[in-house]
Write an enzyme that holds these catalytic residues in place. Structure first.
Site, short mmCIF file in Angstrom:
data_model
loop_
_atom_site.label_atom_id
_atom_site.label_comp_id
_atom_site.label_asym_id
_atom_site.label_seq_id
_atom_site.Cartn_x
_atom_site.Cartn_y
_atom_site.Cartn_z
N HIS A 268 71.31 41.56 -11.60
CA HIS A 268 71.34 41.84 -13.70
C HIS A 268 71.45 43.88 -13.85
O HIS A 268 71.87 44.44 -13.00
CB HIS A 268 69.87 41.60 -13.71
CG HIS A 268 69.67 41.80 -15.69
ND1 HIS A 268 70.85 41.99 -16.25
CD2 HIS A 268 68.86 41.47 -16.17
CE1 HIS A 268 70.70 41.84 -17.73
NE2 HIS A 268 69.15 41.13 -17.57
N HIS A 307 80.36 37.83 -13.16
CA HIS A 307 79.81 37.75 -14.53
C HIS A 307 78.97 36.62 -14.97
O HIS A 307 80.58 35.19 -14.58
CB HIS A 307 80.33 38.83 -16.13
CG HIS A 307 79.17 38.69 -16.95
ND1 HIS A 307 78.77 37.71 -18.11
CD2 HIS A 307 77.93 40.13 -17.41
CE1 HIS A 307 77.47 38.61 -18.59
NE2 HIS A 307 76.95 39.39 -18.21
N ASP A 363 78.60 47.13 -15.63
CA ASP A 363 77.55 48.47 -14.50
C ASP A 363 78.60 48.70 -13.47
O ASP A 363 78.48 49.92 -12.68
CB ASP A 363 76.60 47.37 -13.42
CG ASP A 363 75.70 46.72 -14.59
OD1 ASP A 363 75.23 47.56 -15.03
OD2 ASP A 363 75.07 45.86 -14.28
N1 CMC Z 1 81.59 39.64 -5.17
C1 CMC Z 1 81.53 38.65 -4.27
N2 CMC Z 1 81.90 37.12 -5.09
C2 CMC Z 1 81.05 36.97 -6.70
C3 CMC Z 1 80.77 38.39 -7.31
C4 CMC Z 1 80.76 39.26 -6.41
N3 CMC Z 1 80.20 40.37 -7.55
N4 CMC Z 1 80.16 37.71 -8.40
C5 CMC Z 1 80.45 35.80 -8.26
N5 CMC Z 1 81.13 35.52 -6.75
C6 CMC Z 1 81.67 34.32 -6.02
C7 CMC Z 1 80.17 33.82 -5.50
O1 CMC Z 1 80.14 34.08 -4.22
C8 CMC Z 1 80.96 32.02 -6.17
O2 CMC Z 1 81.72 32.43 -5.22
P1 CMC Z 1 81.27 30.27 -4.19
O3 CMC Z 1 82.03 29.82 -5.82
O4 CMC Z 1 83.22 30.16 -3.41
O5 CMC Z 1 80.33 29.85 -3.61
C9 CMC Z 1 81.76 32.45 -6.96
O6 CMC Z 1 81.92 33.72 -7.51
C10 CMC Z 1 80.75 32.28 -8.55
O7 CMC Z 1 79.88 33.10 -8.98
P2 CMC Z 1 77.68 32.53 -9.20
O8 CMC Z 1 77.35 33.78 -8.37
O9 CMC Z 1 78.30 31.09 -9.40
O10 CMC Z 1 78.59 33.25 -10.25
P3 CMC Z 1 76.90 33.45 -11.33
O11 CMC Z 1 77.16 33.78 -12.45
O12 CMC Z 1 75.94 32.90 -11.15
O13 CMC Z 1 76.38 35.14 -10.79
C11 CMC Z 1 76.21 37.61 -11.15
C12 CMC Z 1 76.89 36.03 -12.33
C13 CMC Z 1 76.46 38.30 -12.35
C14 CMC Z 1 74.99 37.10 -10.12
C15 CMC Z 1 77.31 37.52 -9.57
O14 CMC Z 1 78.63 37.89 -10.37
C16 CMC Z 1 76.82 38.89 -9.68
O15 CMC Z 1 75.54 38.97 -8.36
N6 CMC Z 1 77.36 39.79 -9.69
C17 CMC Z 1 77.08 41.38 -8.63
C18 CMC Z 1 75.76 41.70 -9.28
C19 CMC Z 1 76.20 41.88 -11.01
O16 CMC Z 1 77.30 43.56 -10.46
N7 CMC Z 1 75.41 42.14 -11.93
C20 CMC Z 1 75.68 42.80 -12.65
C21 CMC Z 1 76.24 41.86 -14.34
S1 CMC Z 1 76.39 42.54 -15.43
C22 CMC Z 1 75.30 43.54 -16.10
C23 CMC Z 1 73.85 42.95 -16.51
O17 CMC Z 1 73.56 41.55 -17.16
O18 CMC Z 1 72.97 42.87 -16.02
#
Ligand code: CMC
Length: 437
Positions: A268, A307, A363
């Site tokens: 987050h 996201h 971010d």
């Molecule tokens: N790098 C590489 N792969 C990714 C990333 C990433 N940053 N984010 C998602 N994926 C992949 C993930 O591995 C999955 O792949 P697969 O379908 O092969 O399993 C696919 O994309 C879908 O991801 P998810 O984990 O199901 O997506 P989510 O909606 O549960 O997670 C998230 C959203 C923001 C937690 C995630 O994108 C992430 O961990 N990003 C990096 C951390 C980050 O930048 N967070 C800040 C978010 S914006 C500000 C805020 O709200 O705080």
């Protein structure tokens, strides 16, 4: 028969049900009517991590994740970032309308009235180690404010709420600045209410021996824009925590501390700090392709990318990229920008990121500006928490005023043992699975 309804046939009983749509959704509680017999509790919806559950109605923030749209109270984020001050946007988010000049003057002076911290709070901060993480100090100090304002527990009283909202918005920059000065071993600087919200924040962060702090207008405007962009983001993880804790009628100080705790997580708000660590680890532009390969192999995440809601460019990231150019006129250009731009370029052309619709989020570039302004990465999430306090409070207020809301209490699907008899300690054998605990 209602015109807009969902028909469901339960194959177990061959019974059919008809549930009216409510604003495009179905009420999950209606599913309880679907039973196999009088003893059956009824169907529940299973939705870990709330992938498809609307937990409230809200009129604060609108996001269209496919189109990359973000609006506060109907106003596009781009217009607010260009034309407003942060406190003007805070008023809008909390009250639903932009303030008139008189309303804004009153609101600004109300907030300034609450910028001072009780001296005891300073004593409390002094107890932290010099290298304590600023978010840990920020969260704990927020919670400690609860002990100073016991009347805040009367959360059903609108006047009491109004006062705590002003106090919290007034005090969060002071707490943040104090935690920053504490890490550096500098004496605390008291607020200067002749300055604007962000100018005063800069004064409390950076004033040394000069009798009057003179803020750089480019930097204060950049901070104002960053604060506007971070002010609210509908039902994100920390807003959900604020609503959940607030629904138990906990006071707003501890509820805000809980929300800030959620924000500190690296998935987050903590991601902005992680982005800088990642850029440091990559080190130079030519090492970007190798890092992208590591991400694709599943070894690491590309921090600041992806996201839950945006499946397009996060509009806040676009504005931050623009603001970075303005900031670099007043400060040195952050060399990490080159690495970030290359990461973005390579990622946006790569099938892995295209297929998963992974774009830069808020971010990705914010830390680069913060670092150019002189902040260390461990302070970045505190800089996110200051403006987000407005969003948390707006969500909290909306939740308390919503007659449909009750204490938040999800259901579970129980997967444990059926009832079994107690075993005395002398007759127990170690369970193999417990070896790893
Ligand atoms: N790098 C590489 N792969 C990714 C990333 C990433 N940053 N984010 C998602 N994926 C992949 C993930 O591995 C999955 O792949 P697969 O379908 O092969 O399993 C696919 O994309 C879908 O991801 P998810 O984990 O199901 O997506 P989510 O909606 O549960 O997670 C998230 C959203 C923001 C937690 C995630 O994108 C992430 O961990 N990003 C990096 C951390 C980050 O930048 N967070 C800040 C978010 S914006 C500000 C805020 O709200 O705080």
């Amino acid at each position: 028969m209602p015109e807009e309804a969902l028909n469901i046939i339960d194959q177990r009983t061959k019974s059919s049900y008809e549930f009216p749509f409510f604003k495009g959704a179905i009420r999950a509680a209606n599913l309880r009517q679907i039973k196999t017999g009088p003893e059956d509790f009824g169907v529940v919806s299973y939705d870990p991590a709330f992938l498809n559950t609307a937990a409230c109605q809200s009129s604060i923030t609108y996001i269209d994740g496919d189109k990359g749209i973000l609006r506060y109270r109907g106003y596009p984020i781009e217009q607010l970032a260009e034309k407003c001050t942060f406190l003007e946007v805070a008023y809008l988010i909390l009250n639903g309308e932009l303030p008139t000049e008189v309303q804004l003057d009153n609101w600004v002076s109300d907030i300034k009235y609450h910028t001072m911290l009780h001296e005891k709070t300073k004593n409390f901060l002094t107890g932290f180690n010099h290298d304590a993480h600023p978010m840990g100090m920020f969260i704990s100090t927020l919670a400690a404010l609860s002990t100073l304002y016991p009347e805040a527990r009367k959360v059903r009283d609108p006047e009491v709420r109004k006062l705590q909202i002003r106090r919290l918005i007034g005090k969060v920059p002071t707490i943040a600045a104090y935690t920053y000065r504490h890490s550096l071993g500098y004496p605390y600087v008291y607020p200067d209410n002749e300055l604007s919200y962000t100018e005063n924040f800069m004064n409390m962060l950076w004033r040394m021996v000069e009798p009057k702090y003179r803020p750089n207008p480019v930097v204060s405007r950049a901070l104002d824009i960053l604060f506007i962009l971070h002010a609210d983001h509908e039902q994100n993880c920390s807003a959900n925590v604020m609503r959940a804790v607030g629904s138990a009628e906990a006071d707003p100080y501890v509820a805000t501390a809980a929300a800030a705790a959620a924000l500190s997580g690296s998935l987050h708000g903590g991601a902005n700090e992680e982005v800088l660590k990642m850029l440091d680890a990559i080190g130079s532009k030519d090492r970007v392709p190798a890092y992208i390969e590591k991400v694709k192999a599943g070894g690491v995440k590309l921090m600041g990318f992806g996201h839950r809601i945006y499946k397009n460019y996060d509009p806040r990231a676009r504005i931050i990229k623009w603001a970075a150019d303005q900031v670099f006129v007043a400060t040195c250009r952050n060399p990490k920008l080159e690495i970030a731009l290359e990461l973005e370029r390579v990622a946006l052309e790569d099938e892995y990121f295209i297929k998963r619709k992974l774009y830069p989020n808020v971010d990705f570039y914010s830390g680069i500006i913060y670092q150019a302004l002189g902040f260390k990465p461990d302070v970045f999430t505190v800089l996110f928490a200051i403006p987000r306090t407005v969003g948390w409070l707006a969500q909290w207020q909306e939740m308390l005023e919503d007659p449909e809301q009750k204490i938040a209490r999800p259901r579970q699907i129980y997967t444990g043992y059926e009832a079994r008899d107690f075993v005395p300690i002398g007759k127990r054998t170690a369970h193999p699975a417990l070896a790893i605990r």
